[in-house]
Design a protein around this motif. Sequence first.
Motif, PDB file in Angstrom:
ATOM      1  N   GLN A 379      63.085  12.813 -50.064  1.00  0.00           N
ATOM      2  CA  GLN A 379      63.103  12.776 -48.605  1.00  0.00           C
ATOM      3  C   GLN A 379      61.880  12.018 -48.085  1.00  0.00           C
ATOM      4  OE1 GLN A 379      65.684  14.118 -46.783  1.00  0.00           O
ATOM      5  NE2 GLN A 379      64.793  13.137 -44.956  1.00  0.00           N
ATOM      6  N   LEU A 380      62.102  11.098 -47.143  1.00  0.00           N
ATOM      7  CA  LEU A 380      61.009  10.344 -46.533  1.00  0.00           C
ATOM      8  C   LEU A 380      60.166  11.264 -45.655  1.00  0.00           C
ATOM      9  CD1 LEU A 380      59.735   7.502 -45.957  1.00  0.00           C
ATOM     10  CD2 LEU A 380      61.235   7.410 -43.949  1.00  0.00           C
ATOM     11  N   LYS A 381      58.852  11.195 -45.805  1.00  0.00           N
ATOM     12  CA  LYS A 381      57.946  11.983 -44.983  1.00  0.00           C
ATOM     13  C   LYS A 381      57.646  11.252 -43.671  1.00  0.00           C
ATOM     14  CE  LYS A 381      55.642  14.144 -48.948  1.00  0.00           C
ATOM     15  NZ  LYS A 381      54.342  14.324 -49.645  1.00  0.00           N
ATOM     16  N   ALA A 382      57.452  12.030 -42.626  1.00  0.00           N
ATOM     17  CA  ALA A 382      57.137  11.447 -41.323  1.00  0.00           C
ATOM     18  C   ALA A 382      55.830  10.674 -41.345  1.00  0.00           C
ATOM     19  CB  ALA A 382      57.083  12.530 -40.258  1.00  0.00           C
ATOM     20  N   THR A 383      54.934  11.045 -42.251  1.00  0.00           N
ATOM     21  CA  THR A 383      53.627  10.385 -42.348  1.00  0.00           C
ATOM     22  C   THR A 383      53.665   9.114 -43.184  1.00  0.00           C
ATOM     23  OG1 THR A 383      53.106  11.849 -44.209  1.00  0.00           O
ATOM     24  CG2 THR A 383      52.339  12.520 -42.025  1.00  0.00           C
ATOM     25  N   ASP A 384      54.835   8.768 -43.701  1.00  0.00           N
ATOM     26  CA  ASP A 384      54.978   7.591 -44.558  1.00  0.00           C
ATOM     27  C   ASP A 384      55.248   6.369 -43.684  1.00  0.00           C
ATOM     28  OD1 ASP A 384      55.513   5.661 -46.447  1.00  0.00           O
ATOM     29  OD2 ASP A 384      56.874   6.907 -47.633  1.00  0.00           O
ATOM     30  N   GLY A 385      54.173   5.701 -43.273  1.00  0.00           N
ATOM     31  CA  GLY A 385      54.336   4.533 -42.412  1.00  0.00           C
ATOM     32  C   GLY A 385      54.837   4.935 -41.043  1.00  0.00           C
ATOM     33  N   TRP A 386      55.904   4.285 -40.610  1.00  0.00           N
ATOM     34  CA  TRP A 386      56.482   4.577 -39.295  1.00  0.00           C
ATOM     35  C   TRP A 386      57.646   5.548 -39.457  1.00  0.00           C
ATOM     36  CZ3 TRP A 386      56.750  -1.170 -37.244  1.00  0.00           C
ATOM     37  CH2 TRP A 386      55.436  -1.660 -37.128  1.00  0.00           C
ATOM     38  N   GLY A 387      57.365   6.702 -40.003  1.00  0.00           N
ATOM     39  CA  GLY A 387      58.412   7.693 -40.253  1.00  0.00           C
ATOM     40  C   GLY A 387      58.673   8.614 -39.080  1.00  0.00           C
ATOM     41  N   ASP A 388      58.308   8.182 -37.883  1.00  0.00           N
ATOM     42  CA  ASP A 388      58.379   9.026 -36.688  1.00  0.00           C
ATOM     43  C   ASP A 388      59.751   9.667 -36.467  1.00  0.00           C
ATOM     44  OD1 ASP A 388      56.101   7.449 -36.631  1.00  0.00           O
ATOM     45  OD2 ASP A 388      56.093   7.227 -34.465  1.00  0.00           O
ATOM     46  N   TRP A 389      60.805   8.932 -36.752  1.00  0.00           N
ATOM     47  CA  TRP A 389      62.154   9.401 -36.418  1.00  0.00           C
ATOM     48  C   TRP A 389      62.620  10.534 -37.317  1.00  0.00           C
ATOM     49  CZ3 TRP A 389      63.955   7.936 -31.880  1.00  0.00           C
ATOM     50  CH2 TRP A 389      63.438   6.760 -31.319  1.00  0.00           C
ATOM     51  N   ASN A 390      61.841  10.873 -38.317  1.00  0.00           N
ATOM     52  CA  ASN A 390      62.192  11.987 -39.192  1.00  0.00           C
ATOM     53  C   ASN A 390      61.658  13.326 -38.690  1.00  0.00           C
ATOM     54  OD1 ASN A 390      63.470  10.534 -41.644  1.00  0.00           O
ATOM     55  ND2 ASN A 390      61.621   9.355 -41.204  1.00  0.00           N
ATOM     56  N   VAL A 391      60.952  13.313 -37.556  1.00  0.00           N
ATOM     57  CA  VAL A 391      60.505  14.548 -36.918  1.00  0.00           C
ATOM     58  C   VAL A 391      61.540  14.928 -35.853  1.00  0.00           C
ATOM     59  CG1 VAL A 391      58.678  15.656 -35.571  1.00  0.00           C
ATOM     60  CG2 VAL A 391      58.091  13.912 -37.278  1.00  0.00           C
ATOM     61  N   PRO A 392      62.144  16.125 -35.935  1.00  0.00           N
ATOM     62  CA  PRO A 392      63.111  16.541 -34.918  1.00  0.00           C
ATOM     63  C   PRO A 392      62.490  16.515 -33.521  1.00  0.00           C
ATOM     64  CG  PRO A 392      63.157  18.031 -36.799  1.00  0.00           C
ATOM     65  CD  PRO A 392      61.969  17.134 -36.994  1.00  0.00           C
ATOM     66  N   TRP A 393      63.290  16.216 -32.516  1.00  0.00           N
ATOM     67  CA  TRP A 393      62.782  16.022 -31.168  1.00  0.00           C
ATOM     68  C   TRP A 393      62.039  17.253 -30.643  1.00  0.00           C
ATOM     69  CZ3 TRP A 393      60.904  12.667 -28.181  1.00  0.00           C
ATOM     70  CH2 TRP A 393      60.798  12.876 -26.798  1.00  0.00           C
ATOM     71  N   ASP A 394      62.577  18.454 -30.870  1.00  0.00           N
ATOM     72  CA  ASP A 394      61.901  19.660 -30.393  1.00  0.00           C
ATOM     73  C   ASP A 394      60.511  19.788 -31.004  1.00  0.00           C
ATOM     74  OD1 ASP A 394      64.056  20.284 -28.860  1.00  0.00           O
ATOM     75  OD2 ASP A 394      64.887  21.790 -30.223  1.00  0.00           O
ATOM     76  N   GLU A 395      60.414  19.465 -32.280  1.00  0.00           N
ATOM     77  CA  GLU A 395      59.112  19.511 -32.946  1.00  0.00           C
ATOM     78  C   GLU A 395      58.204  18.401 -32.439  1.00  0.00           C
ATOM     79  OE1 GLU A 395      57.308  19.001 -37.481  1.00  0.00           O
ATOM     80  OE2 GLU A 395      59.422  19.549 -37.212  1.00  0.00           O
TER      81      GLU A 395
END
Length: 402
Positions: A379-395
């Motif tokens: 699974q791609l981590k949100a901290t891996d470059g521009w992984g922003d879209w892997n963080v759910p919107w509520d979070e």
Amino acid sequence: MRHAPRRTSALLAVVSALVLLFMTACTSGSSTQSGAAPTEEKLAPATTSPSVTTNVAMEPAAGSTDVNPVTPVTLTAQDGILSDVVMTNEGGEPVQGTLSPDLLSWTSAEPLGYAKTYNVTANTTSIEGVVKPFESQIQTLNPTNLVSVSTVPSKSGQTFGVGMPLIVKFDEPISDKAKAEQFMTVTTNNGTTGAWYWFSDKEAHWRPKDYYQPGTQVTLDVKIFGQDLGGGLYGQEDRQVSFTIGDSMVSEVSDIDKQLRVYQNGTLIKTFPASLGMDKYPSQSGIHVVQEKYEMKIMDSSTWGLPTDAPDGYYLEVPWATRISMSGEFVHAAPWSVADQGIRNTSHGCVGISMENGQWFYENATYGDIVVIKDTKAQLKATDGWGDWNVPWDEWQAGGKK
């Protein structure tokens, strides 16, 4: 019947009288009736006299220290009108300002500098025609520490994909992030909803709830100069960047059928057989964002911990490489695996496609385009470059590391 305030009436009288004085003086050379003295002989000449007081109010007050450099300096004539207003810095360079149409006030029109001394001079003229000079000096605050920012994107006028993040990086840790956000403003031409998320004390990202709509115009303003961001940390300078969102280009590849499908504005335009990461080095499922492009890229397994002389190690030139994560994932041409593409996985995590298809993807991909990898074991981590879209919107709305 309502009456004008006494000060307003008095000031109007001053201005009217002085205008009449100056107009009369300008016509003193015209003809007069026989026996009449020239007009200029009837007027009291303008004088400079310490015995007549013409008041000037200054804000910040004359002699102030620790003045915030973004606070406008204003002079207001409390008895008479202003003229010859000059504000200079330590090097004698003038500070731009504007004199009001009624000649009663002057306001500086540009920011000052930190830890500087400024001199202000002006003349005031009373209704009696008395000219009196005004002089003052102020000093701006001297912060104990300054913080500068860099942004992604770094320059205006570019066009990006629908997943492009906005990134603000500070060179000092920010303790009061909520306060800092007050000076970090994102505006769009269509009211796009978005929020800030802090990945660390020095880095904040902004993204919309959903992908941008094509044609969206985005402007980021970081107005921190003169602002206390907490603990006496002041902004060193402001930043602004504007850009436009181009066509939607979203690519998807599943490890089940190993086909890379490219959608432009929602329409499927290309399908490429692909080879993903083998079981030992799986590609990472998640929403990736295009962030670098290379016609030719040296790929070295030692950069992520695998020696080049190991059985699976490598050091080679890879053509048409489009980066989609900072952990080393690319969509790139892999002519050595064409026979495997669409059938089995042979890479160390990249999405390998043919030479022709790799060139097409490179030439048509834009920074900010989306690449979605599905059905893999990692699974791609949100901290891996521009992984922003892997963080759910509520979070994401919760703001991250605040």
